[in-house]
Design a protein around this motif. Structure first.
Motif, PDB file in Angstrom:
ATOM      1  N   ILE A   9       4.456  16.219  -6.766  1.00  0.00           N
ATOM      2  CA  ILE A   9       4.210  14.781  -6.807  1.00  0.00           C
ATOM      3  C   ILE A   9       3.096  14.439  -7.778  1.00  0.00           C
ATOM      4  CG2 ILE A   9       3.452  12.799  -5.444  1.00  0.00           C
ATOM      5  CD1 ILE A   9       4.900  13.908  -3.111  1.00  0.00           C
ATOM      6  N   HIS A  10       2.076  15.270  -7.790  1.00  0.00           N
ATOM      7  CA  HIS A  10       0.922  14.968  -8.621  1.00  0.00           C
ATOM      8  C   HIS A  10       1.111  15.418 -10.062  1.00  0.00           C
ATOM      9  CE1 HIS A  10      -3.111  15.794 -10.319  1.00  0.00           C
ATOM     10  NE2 HIS A  10      -3.407  14.654  -9.739  1.00  0.00           N
ATOM     11  N   TRP A  58       9.297   3.683  -4.332  1.00  0.00           N
ATOM     12  CA  TRP A  58       8.166   4.405  -4.950  1.00  0.00           C
ATOM     13  C   TRP A  58       7.282   3.544  -5.852  1.00  0.00           C
ATOM     14  CZ3 TRP A  58      13.212   6.640  -5.814  1.00  0.00           C
ATOM     15  CH2 TRP A  58      13.816   6.233  -6.991  1.00  0.00           C
ATOM     16  N   TRP A  80       0.467   5.895  -6.905  1.00  0.00           N
ATOM     17  CA  TRP A  80       1.387   6.124  -5.792  1.00  0.00           C
ATOM     18  C   TRP A  80       1.490   4.848  -4.959  1.00  0.00           C
ATOM     19  CZ3 TRP A  80      -0.852  11.444  -3.788  1.00  0.00           C
ATOM     20  CH2 TRP A  80      -0.754  12.374  -4.834  1.00  0.00           C
ATOM     21  N   LEU A 136       4.184   6.172  -0.657  1.00  0.00           N
ATOM     22  CA  LEU A 136       2.769   6.215  -0.287  1.00  0.00           C
ATOM     23  C   LEU A 136       2.621   6.200   1.236  1.00  0.00           C
ATOM     24  CD1 LEU A 136      -0.200   6.157  -1.096  1.00  0.00           C
ATOM     25  CD2 LEU A 136      -0.098   3.682  -0.970  1.00  0.00           C
ATOM     26  N   PRO A 141      -2.833   9.604  -8.363  1.00  0.00           N
ATOM     27  CA  PRO A 141      -2.596   9.020  -7.044  1.00  0.00           C
ATOM     28  C   PRO A 141      -2.747   7.503  -7.026  1.00  0.00           C
ATOM     29  CG  PRO A 141      -3.967  10.963  -6.869  1.00  0.00           C
ATOM     30  CD  PRO A 141      -3.758  10.729  -8.329  1.00  0.00           C
ATOM     31  N   TYR A 155       5.413   4.423  -9.292  1.00  0.00           N
ATOM     32  CA  TYR A 155       5.695   5.794  -9.724  1.00  0.00           C
ATOM     33  C   TYR A 155       6.813   5.737 -10.764  1.00  0.00           C
ATOM     34  CZ  TYR A 155       5.673  10.860  -8.855  1.00  0.00           C
ATOM     35  OH  TYR A 155       5.516  12.221  -8.960  1.00  0.00           O
ATOM     36  N   LEU A 211       9.974  13.157  -6.371  1.00  0.00           N
ATOM     37  CA  LEU A 211       9.824  12.674  -4.994  1.00  0.00           C
ATOM     38  C   LEU A 211      11.012  13.106  -4.154  1.00  0.00           C
ATOM     39  CD1 LEU A 211       8.649   9.061  -5.772  1.00  0.00           C
ATOM     40  CD2 LEU A 211       7.262  11.049  -5.204  1.00  0.00           C
TER      41      LEU A 211
END
Ligand SMILES: Nc1ncnc2c1ncn2[C@@H]1O[C@H](COP(=O)(O)OP(=O)(O)OP(=O)(O)O)[C@@H](O)[C@H]1O
Ligand SMILES: [Mg+2]
Lengths: 246, 502
Positions: free
Chosen positions: B131-132, B75, B292, B297, B289, B78, B86
């Motif tokens: 995720i966001h 990741w 990411w 990704l 994002p 992140y 995730l």
């Protein structure tokens, strides 16, 4: 006598410059069985398909159950849901089970609940003699069984009129009878039927009237007795002698 | 599919053919002299080729480069402490996949099917939020921020948040349009217009003050809001009209109203006015994002472009066959232009040109831009594949459906599309596999997918030169997923296969 359920006046149809149907007049009463026959290319299919507007007629008038066929989409939809049609090649939907083939239109067009549609479908499948095939797919059935499913699919909409376009000519001889039996039973039950066929035994037994087509015109029409025992036109005599001889 | 054939009482079972390992070996590898020789030669070649690789992998390879960097590869940037999000997302994706895998037609009741469909529709939303991250307003934020629309509208443009009013109007107008297009009762229509009117009046002060912009041009006041209102309403109405005959329209209507009201509240109130006591609360920490990266990704890019491109591709394929010249023209133009340009160019264009099409205040993230680019690219190719499928559906099928009284919409939705899509499952899945592999191209526009992260890992001092290990790892990753996709494709084909014979 009440208003005829199908009225055709001077119906014409061209494909490009080719004049396929050249002025047909026909009136069909409720409960009548009308057989149409004639040589290949004489416009039988084209004419019968104008009645539910799979082909658009370009001149004349077609009135079905009091509604005139025009460009109005609502009229076309209304008329199509009152007319069942059975095709030479069955045209079942291969991606759906037999039961779904039969219930699709009642569920989506008539908006019946699924359960009711399935009950009615099973009744009709029993009537055409194949209730045990309900879960199969069309590709797993014989031609005769497929055609009976096609009849059931049309009947499920509870139509007022049934159109048949050579329903037995794609079938092996031993399967023709099972389909004709279903059609005979349907005729006896009072269904209005327009049948394009060369099965003269069926015509003699079931038809009220017969029309002989050639080159886009009605050459001769009358009761089966008239046509078989006393044909007036030479072309009719010739054609009958050809198809009855073998 | 389980189309059971009922056995007659007296029917015999077919003889069972079972072969053991030896039997299999004999049948497939050593059935004849020639076959045996070929088998031995192939085995020899495989041994010679594989020997070096296996020896290297077992003795020389420094797998530490992978094990100690596994989180980075997985990741990237992140935050580690948020990585559980995730994990849960991946679990949701896998669960949906398994559920759908297990799904057989007829084995589900109507309610179960409905439930599954709902979960299918909701899970992407859940994954995006997971995720966001998400910010929710408190009561104080709501009252305070709503106040801005009325009492301090002149501050809104400064906040860069004026687009929210237009977006809210667009969405609400769409739902109102959908309702007006699909219900016949006049009272219900008027009722659906009331919230729209209220929102318009509510955001009116803002519209009177703020200048909007589109394609970089300044627009007169109120124009963006009016434009959004009209576009939303009429497109909603068109969709509503088209769908009136579908039984699900009622649920669609109710669902969209239920979803839109809280959605609007969030949209209108989640901006930060810079006053601490009324700032919205980060319920799940927002992770932009831009951060990411890694496998995550790669997977997201692939999943998003696959899921989003499918409906767009189908619509484009239908559009291309439409009898409306505008729709047809647009579809043809889009498909041909996109297919005439390499993906890499589209990715660059998405980075550079997408902002031109959006209001100035709305900045779209680089990752999102890449997703849009890949989605549109895949959609154009899918459209052509689906068009092939549509052409394969015999016209008699359409006639039979019409003769039953089905409307053109239903003919397409129930008869033509299902048959067309079935026919093109293999090329569609092939396209999906190829877009999955093409996600590697995003490195060129500066995104850090698995490959890019891998390249940075190689530069770490302690693992300098561990190039093979990293590339082999990446290769296996791409292969395993691509292979799983093609197995799934074959399985799907077989499940739907019964219908092909007829
Ligand atoms: N879609 C079409 N385009 C052009 N010509 C057509 C079309 N459909 C039918 N025709 C022509 O119209 C004429 C009448 O065709 P139609 O299918 O109605 O005949 P038919 O009496 O049903 O013949 P058959 O017994 O072979 O089914 C034929 O000459 C045929 O070639
Ligand atoms: Mg014919």
């Amino acid at each position: 006598m009440s208003e005829p359920i199908i009225i055709c006046r001077d119906v014409h149809k061209w494909f490009g410059n080719f004049h396929a149907v050249r002025g047909i007049d026909m009136q069909v009463e409720k409960g009548e069985v009308v057989v149409i026959f004639g040589p290949s290319g004489s416009g039988k299919s084209t004419f019968i398909r104008t009645i539910n507007r799979l082909e658009e007629h370009q001149r004349g008038q077609i009135i079905v159950d009091g509604i005139e066929l025009t460009h109005d989409v609502r009229n076309i939809a209304a008329i199509r849901s009152e007319i069942g049609m059975v095709f030479q090649q069955f045209n079942l939907f291969p991606h759906l089970s037999v039961l779904s083939n039969v219930t699709m239109a009642p569920i989506w067009v008539r908006k019946w609940p699924k359960q009711k549609a399935e009950e009615v479908a099973m009744e009709i499948l029993t009537r055409v003699g194949i209730p045990e095939q309900a879960e199969k797919y069309p590709g797993q059935l014989s031609g005769g069984q497929q055609q009976r499913v096609a009849i059931a699919r049309a009947l499920a909409m509870q139509p007022k009129i049934m159109l048949f376009d050579e329903p037995t000519s794609a079938l092996d001889p031993e399967m023709i009878k099972e389909v004709l039996d279903v059609m005979t039973e349907l005729a006896r039950s009072g269904m209005t039927m327009l049948v394009v066929t060369h099965e003269m035994g069926f015509a003699r037994a079931v038809a009220n009237r017969m029309y002989f087509f050639d080159e886009g015109l009605v050459v001769e029409s009358g009761t089966p007795d008239d046509i078989f025992k006393n044909p007036q036109e030479d072309r009719t005599k010739l054609f009958l002698s050809q198809i009855l001889s073998h | 599919m389980s189309a059971e054939i009922k056995a007659h009482p007296g029917m015999e079972k077919p003889p069972t053919t079972s072969v053991g390992v030896l039997g299999w070996l004999h049948q497939n590898l050593f059935s004849s002299l020639l076959n045996s020789v070929l088998t031995l030669i192939s085995a020899g070649i495989l041994y010679l080729l594989g020997r070096g690789l296996v020896k290297w992998a077992l003795t020389e390879a420094r797998w530490g480069v992978i094990t100690s960097n596994i989180k980075v590869l997985a990741w990237g940037r992140y935050p580690n402490e948020e990585a559980w999000r995730l994990g849960i997302s991946l679990l949701i994706i896998l669960a949906m996949g398994l559920l759908t895998w297990a799904l057989r037609r007829g084995s589900l009741t109507q309610n179960a099917r409905r439930a599954l469909l709902t979960v299918w529709v909701l899970s992407p939303v859940a994954i995006v939020i997971l995720i966001h991250g998400i910010t929710l307003p408190t009561i104080a934020t709501i009252t305070n921020n709503l106040g801005y629309y009325i009492y301090r509208p002149e501050l809104m443009p400064l906040l860069g948040e004026a687009w929210r009013a237009s977006a809210a109007l667009l969405v609400l107008a769409f739902v109102a349009g959908l309702t007006c297009g699909s219900v016949s009762k006049r009272t219900e229509r008027l009722l659906s217009l009331a919230p729209l009117l209220a929102l318009f009046l509510f955001t009116l002060p803002l519209g009177l003050l703020a200048n909007g912009s589109l394609f970089g041009f300044d627009l007169p006041r109120l124009l963006p809001q009016t434009f959004a209102l009209l576009v939303g309403f009429f497109s909603g109405m068109t969709v509503g009209r088209a769908l009136t005959s579908i039984a699900a329209i009622r649920w669609l209507r109710i669902g969209s109203w239920v979803a839109v009201l809280p959605g609007l509240l969030i949209l209108l109130t989640t901006f930060d006015v810079g006053v601490e006591s009324v700032a919205p609360v980060e319920v799940l920490q927002i992770i932009e994002p831009n951060i990411w990266s890694g496998m995550m990704l790669t997977i997201l890019l692939a999943v998003v472009s696959i899921v989003a491109s499918f409906p767009i591709g189908v619509l484009l394929a239908l559009g291309r066959r439409s009898s409306l010249p505008v729709v047809k023209g647009f579809s043809v133009l889009f498909i041909e232009v996109v297919r005439g340009v390499p993906l890499i160019t589209i990715l660059f264009m998405a980075q550079v040109m997408l902002p031109l099409f959006l209001p100035l205040e709305l900045t779209v993230d680089r990752v999102i831009r890449a997703m849009v680019g890949m989605t549109l690219f895949t959609a154009a190719y899918l459209a052509e594949i689906v068009r092939g499928g549509l052409q394969a559906v015999r016209n008699e099928q359409v006639e039979a459906a019409r003769a039953l009284g089905l409307s053109e919409m239903l003919v397409t939705g129930l008869i033509v599309l299902p048959q067309a899509l079935r026919a093109v499952i293999p090329p569609i899945m092939g396209q999906f596999v190829s877009i999955f592999k093409d996600t590697t191209l995003v490195t060129i526009v500066g995104l850090l997918d698995l490959l890019a992260v891998g390249q940075s890992v190689i530069k770490q001092r302690e693992f300098l030169g561990a190039v093979r290990e990293v590339y082999l790892f990446a290769g296996v990753f791409y292969f395993v997923i691509s292979y799983a996709m093609s197995v799934a494709s074959r399985r799907l084909e077989r499940q739907l296969g019964v219908t092909e014979e007829s």
